[in-house]
Design an enzyme around this catalytic site. Structure first.
Site, short mmCIF file in Angstrom:
data_model
loop_
_atom_site.label_atom_id
_atom_site.label_comp_id
_atom_site.label_asym_id
_atom_site.label_seq_id
_atom_site.Cartn_x
_atom_site.Cartn_y
_atom_site.Cartn_z
N TYR A 1 -3.44 -13.43 -2.47
CA TYR A 1 -3.37 -12.08 -3.05
C TYR A 1 -3.84 -11.11 -1.95
CZ TYR A 1 -4.41 -8.45 -6.62
OH TYR A 1 -4.46 -7.31 -7.36
N ARG B 1 6.83 0.16 -3.19
CA ARG B 1 5.51 0.64 -2.74
C ARG B 1 4.55 -0.54 -2.75
NH1 ARG B 1 0.52 1.72 -3.96
NH2 ARG B 1 0.82 0.59 -5.90
N LYS C 1 0.47 -12.51 -7.59
CA LYS C 1 -0.15 -12.12 -8.86
C LYS C 1 -0.06 -13.26 -9.88
CE LYS C 1 -1.12 -7.55 -8.52
NZ LYS C 1 -2.21 -6.76 -9.07
N GLU D 1 4.79 -4.07 -11.16
CA GLU D 1 3.91 -4.13 -10.00
C GLU D 1 4.51 -3.40 -8.81
OE1 GLU D 1 0.48 -5.01 -8.12
OE2 GLU D 1 0.93 -5.65 -10.17
N ASP D 2 3.73 -2.49 -8.23
CA ASP D 2 4.09 -1.81 -6.98
C ASP D 2 5.44 -1.10 -7.02
OD1 ASP D 2 1.68 -2.46 -5.98
OD2 ASP D 2 2.36 -3.97 -4.57
N ASP E 1 0.35 -2.64 -13.72
CA ASP E 1 -0.97 -2.98 -13.19
C ASP E 1 -1.51 -1.89 -12.26
OD1 ASP E 1 -3.22 -4.74 -12.85
OD2 ASP E 1 -2.47 -5.15 -10.84
N ASP E 2 -0.63 -1.24 -11.49
CA ASP E 2 -1.10 -0.19 -10.57
C ASP E 2 -1.67 1.00 -11.34
OD1 ASP E 2 -0.03 -1.51 -8.15
OD2 ASP E 2 1.86 -1.16 -9.16
N ASN F 1 -5.73 -0.48 -0.81
CA ASN F 1 -5.39 -1.77 -0.20
C ASN F 1 -4.21 -1.61 0.74
OD1 ASN F 1 -7.20 -3.70 -1.39
ND2 ASN F 1 -6.16 -3.36 -3.34
#
Length: 628
Positions: free
Chosen positions: A146, A199, A217, A288-289, A311-312, A467
Site C-alpha cells: 500500500y 489521480r 487496497k 479510489e483515486d 475512500d479519498d 501521500n
C-alpha cells in the site's frame, strides 16, 4: 517379484483417471469452484495435478498432505517432505531477506520495490501463504503493498505487469460490459475497489497503471478485515489518459488517447455500475483515486442507490476526523470541545473538501445536529488552495468549496484578504490545527511552521496528510524542530518517531486510511445495509478516535499501531453494524436476519464476536475433488 497390492492400487488409480477422461473430457476446463465458507471447511475443486499447483487460490505447495497428494494426483509432483505453513513461511522469509537486494533492477530500483516484486511472486503462486505472511508482518509490509510503495508500483506498472489480476473495462468496451462481467470466475464478490487512474495518490494521471492501487487496497481488505480473497475484485476503468508521456510510450498497456469527458465519461461509469450490480447485487464498490472533479459528482450520483463509497473523500475524512478528535483529547480536553477548534486547511481538492465537510458534520452533531449548528460549524475553517485563502470574493469558485468561502468583511477584520497566503492565514488565525491535504510536498515551510508557534492552543496539531512520502507537507523532524516539542504530529505516509532528547519521543502518527476503510466495508457487508450512510461513517471515525487510551493520547499518540489492525478493524466494523441497525438500514447477512442482528447489537461483546466469526483467516482448507 512386484508387490501385488501396489500394482493393483496403481492400476486402479490409472483406471480411475482413464474413466474420468472418457466420461467427462471437459472436467479440467471447468470454472474454478469456490469455497462458500471463510476457509474452515473442506473446499470443493474441479482441478487436479499441475492445474492445482498453478492456481494460487488452491495451491499449498509443499504443505499438501499425503492424502491430498494421492486424491489430487499430486504424488511425485512435489518434494516428498510435507511442510507446515510455519516452515513454509520461515523458508520464504529467509529467501526474502536474501533476495531483497538481488531482485533490484539496478541501483535506481529502491529496496521497497524489490520487496514488492518478491511478495507479488508469492501472491501469484500461493494466496493463502501470501496473506499469512502479510498479516504476520503487517507493520513492515503494509507500506510495501500500500502507500507509499504502491505509488512507485503504479508509476512502473506497465513494466511490472506479469499476469492479470482483476478486471479491465475500457472506453472500447461500451455496450459489452454486461457480458464481460461474467468473464470473472467467481459467483460471489463481496468487495470491489475501482479506479480510473486519473489521480493516483499525489502522482497525478497514471492511466491504466493505477490498477496497482486497487490491488493494494484489496490486499488490506483481506489482511485487515478478513474479506475472503476469493471474493474481492480490483477493477480498472480505462477511459484514456491525459498523461502525454504515457500516450507516447509504446510500452504503455492502456488506451493511448485522451480521457473521455462529460456525458461520455459518465456513460461508461454508469454502464460499469449497472453491470457489476446486476451480477453481484450485494457487492460493495469502493471508488479510489478519481480526480476531484469526478469524485464528488460520482459519489452523489450513486451513494443513495448503491452500496458504494469514495475512500479519498469519505475514508480520508473519517481518519482525519478520528485524528482531530484524538488531538482534542491529547490537549487534555473532552472530545465534545471539538467544535471550538480553529482549523486551517491547506488543499481544496476531493480529500480536503471531503475532510472539511465531515468535520463540519461532526461539529454540528456535537452542537445539537440542527441547521443553526451546521451553519455555525463552518466558521471554524479557513480553506487555502493554490490561489490562497478562499473567500466569497473569489471568481469561478469551485461549487464544492463554496460553502467554506470566508466572508470578505470577516477576514478583513482579521487582517486577511482574498487569496491571502498560507503563512498570513496561519499567523492571523493562530489555529489549533494545521491540516495539509494539498498534495504539495514541503508546503509547510519554515515560515509557515514558525507562524504556527503563535497558536492559541497549548498543544497545536500538525497534520501533513498528503501521500506518498515525498508529497507530505512537512516531515516530523521539521515540525518538532521548528514549532517545538509540545505538538501533535500526524502524516499520511509512515515516518519514524523523533527523538527529543532525555528519553522523550515525538510520536509520528500515521493517519492511514487503512484504519477505517476495511472496517467500513466489512461492517456494511455484515449489516446488509443497502447504502453507506453518513452516520455509519461517523460511527467508524468515532470508534477509531476512542480506541486509544487516555494515557496514550496524552503522550501525543492519536492513532494505534498498525500491528493491531485486525482488532481495530473488528471494532470499527462493529460500530458500523450497530449504527446501520440503529438507523434501520440493516437487512442482515447470510442466515442472520435483521431482527436477529438487532438482538446481537444490544450487547457489545456479541456484536464483536459476530464480526470476528465472519472474518476470513489464511488457513489452508482441506481440498476435495468433485467431478460433476
Amino acid at each position: 517379484m512386484p508387490n501385488f497390492y501396489s500394482h493393483t492400487r496403481a492400476s486402479t488409480s490409472l483406471m480411475r483417471r482413464l474413466k474420468r477422461s472418457l466420461i467427462n473430457p471437459t472436467a479440467l476446463t471447468r470454472p474454478r469452484c469456490f469455497t462458500t465458507t471463510e476457509g474452515h471447511r473442506p473446499t470443493l475443486v474441479h482441478k487436479r495435478s499441475l492445474d492445482i499447483l498453478h492456481d494460487p487460490w488452491f495451491n499449498k505447495g509443499t504443505a499438501f498432505s499425503m492424502t491430498e497428494r494421492d486424491r489430487m494426483d499430486l504424488r511425485g509432483l512435489l518434494p516428498p517432505n510435507v511442510m507446515s505453513s510455519e516452515q513454509q513461511i520461515k523458508r520464504f522469509m529467509v529467501d526474502l531477506k536474501r533476495l531483497e537486494v538481488q531482485a533490484r533492477d539496478g541501483p535506481s530500483d529502491p529496496n521497497a520495490l524489490a520487496k514488492w516484486r518478491i511478495l507479488n511472486r508469492l501472491h501469484d503462486r500461493n494466496e493463502t501463504m501470501y496473506y499469512k505472511v502479510l498479516i504476520a508482518n503487517i507493520e513492515e509490509y503494509a507500506p510495501i503493498v500500500y502507500t507509499p510503495t504502491v505509488g512507485l508500483v503504479c508509476q512502473n506498472y506497465s513494466g511490472l505487469f506479469r499476469r492479470p489480476r482483476g478486471m479491465y473495462f475500457s472506453a472500447e468496451d461500451r455496450g459489452e460490459m454486461m457480458s464481460m462481467v461474467y468473464n470473472w470466475p467467481a459467483d460471489q464478490v463481496d468487495m470491489i475497489v475501482v479506479t480510473d487512474g486519473s489521480r493516483i495518490l499525489g502522482l497525478g494521471d497514471l492511466g491504466i497503471q493505477g490498477i496497482g492501487i486497487a490491488i493494494g487496497k484489496l490486499d488490506l481488505y483481506v489482511a485487515a478485515a478478513g474479506i475472503n480473497p476469493q471474493r474481492v475484485l480490483p477493477i480498472m476503468i480505462d477511459v484514456g489518459t491525459n498523461n502525454e508521456k504515457l500516450i507516447k510510450d509504446p510500452l504503455y498497456l492502456g488506451l493511448q488517447q485522451h480521457r473521455l469527458e462529460g456525458d461520455e465519461y459518465v456513460g461508461v461509469i454508469d454502464e460499469f455500475m449497472e453491470a457489476v450490480f446486476t451480477r453481484w447485487p450485494n457487492v460493495i464498490v469502493q471508488f479510489e483515486d478519481f480526480q476531484s472533479k469526478w469524485a464528488f459528482k460520482l459519489l452523489q450520483r450513486y451513494r443513495n442507490t448503491h452500496r458504494m463509497f469514495n475512500d479519498d473523500v469519505q475514508g480520508t475524512a473519517g481518519v482525519a476526523i478520528a485524528g482531530l478528535l484524538g488531538a482534542v483529547r491529547a490537549q487534555g480536553r473532552p472530545m465534545i470541545d471539538f467544535p471550538k477548534q480553529k482549523i486551517v486547511v491547506a488543499g481544496a481538492g476531493s480529500a480536503g473538501i471531503g475532510v472539511v465537510n465531515a468535520a463540519r458534520k461532526t461539529m454540528a452533531r456535537m452542537l445539537g445536529n440542527n441547521e443553526t449548528a451546521f451553519d455555525s460549524a463552518k466558521s471554524q475553517f479557513w480553506v487555502v488552495d493554490a490561489n490562497g485563502l478562499i473567500t466569497d470574493e473569489r471568481e469561478n469558485i469551485d461549487p464544492d468549496a463554496l460553502p467554506f468561502a470566508r466572508r470578505i468583511n470577516e477576514v478583513g477584520r482579521q487582517g486577511l484578504r482574498e487569496g491571502a497566503s498560507l503563512v498570513e492565514v496561519v499567523r492571523q488565525v493562530q489555529p489549533d490545527v494545521l491540516l495539509g491535504l494539498s498534495g504539495v510536498g514541503g508546503l509547510f515551510s519554515k515560515e509557515v511552521l514558525e507562524a504556527l508557534k503563535g497558536s492559541t492552543s497549548t498543544k497545536p496539531a500538525i497534520f501533513a496528510m498528503s501521500n506518498p512520502t515525498k508529497n507530505a507537507e512537512c516531515t516530523p523532524d521539521q515540525a518538532f524542530k521548528i514549532v517545538g516539542d509540545n505538538i501533535i504530529f500526524a502524516s499520511g505516509s509512515p515516518f519514524r518517531d523523533v527523538g527529543l532528547g532525555n528519553g522523550r519521543i515525538g510520536h509520528c502518527n500515521q493517519g492511514n486510511n487503512m484504519y477505517l476503510f476495511p472496517g467500513i466495508g466489512l461492517g456494511t457487508l455484515l449489516s446488509g445495509s443497502g447504502i453507506i450512510s453518513d452516520g455509519m461513517l461517523q460511527a467508524a471515525a468515532e470508534r477509531l478516535a476512542a480506541y486509544m487510551t487516555e494515557e496514550e493520547v496524552l503522550k501525543g499518540m492519536i492513532f494505534p499501531p498498525i500491528s493491531k489492525i485486525r482488532d481495530i478493524t473488528k471494532e470499527v466494523a462493529a460500530a458500523v453494524v450497530q449504527e446501520a441497525v440503529q438507523e434501520d438500514l440493516a437487512e442482515g447477512y447470510r442466515d442472520i436476519d435483521a431482527r436477529e442482528l438487532q438482538k446481537i447489537c444490544q450487547n457489545q461483546a456479541e456484536v464483536l464476536e459476530y464480526v470476528q466469526n465472519n472474518m476470513w483467516s489464511p488457513e489452508y482448507p482441506t481440498l476435495v475433488y468433485k467431478n460433476d
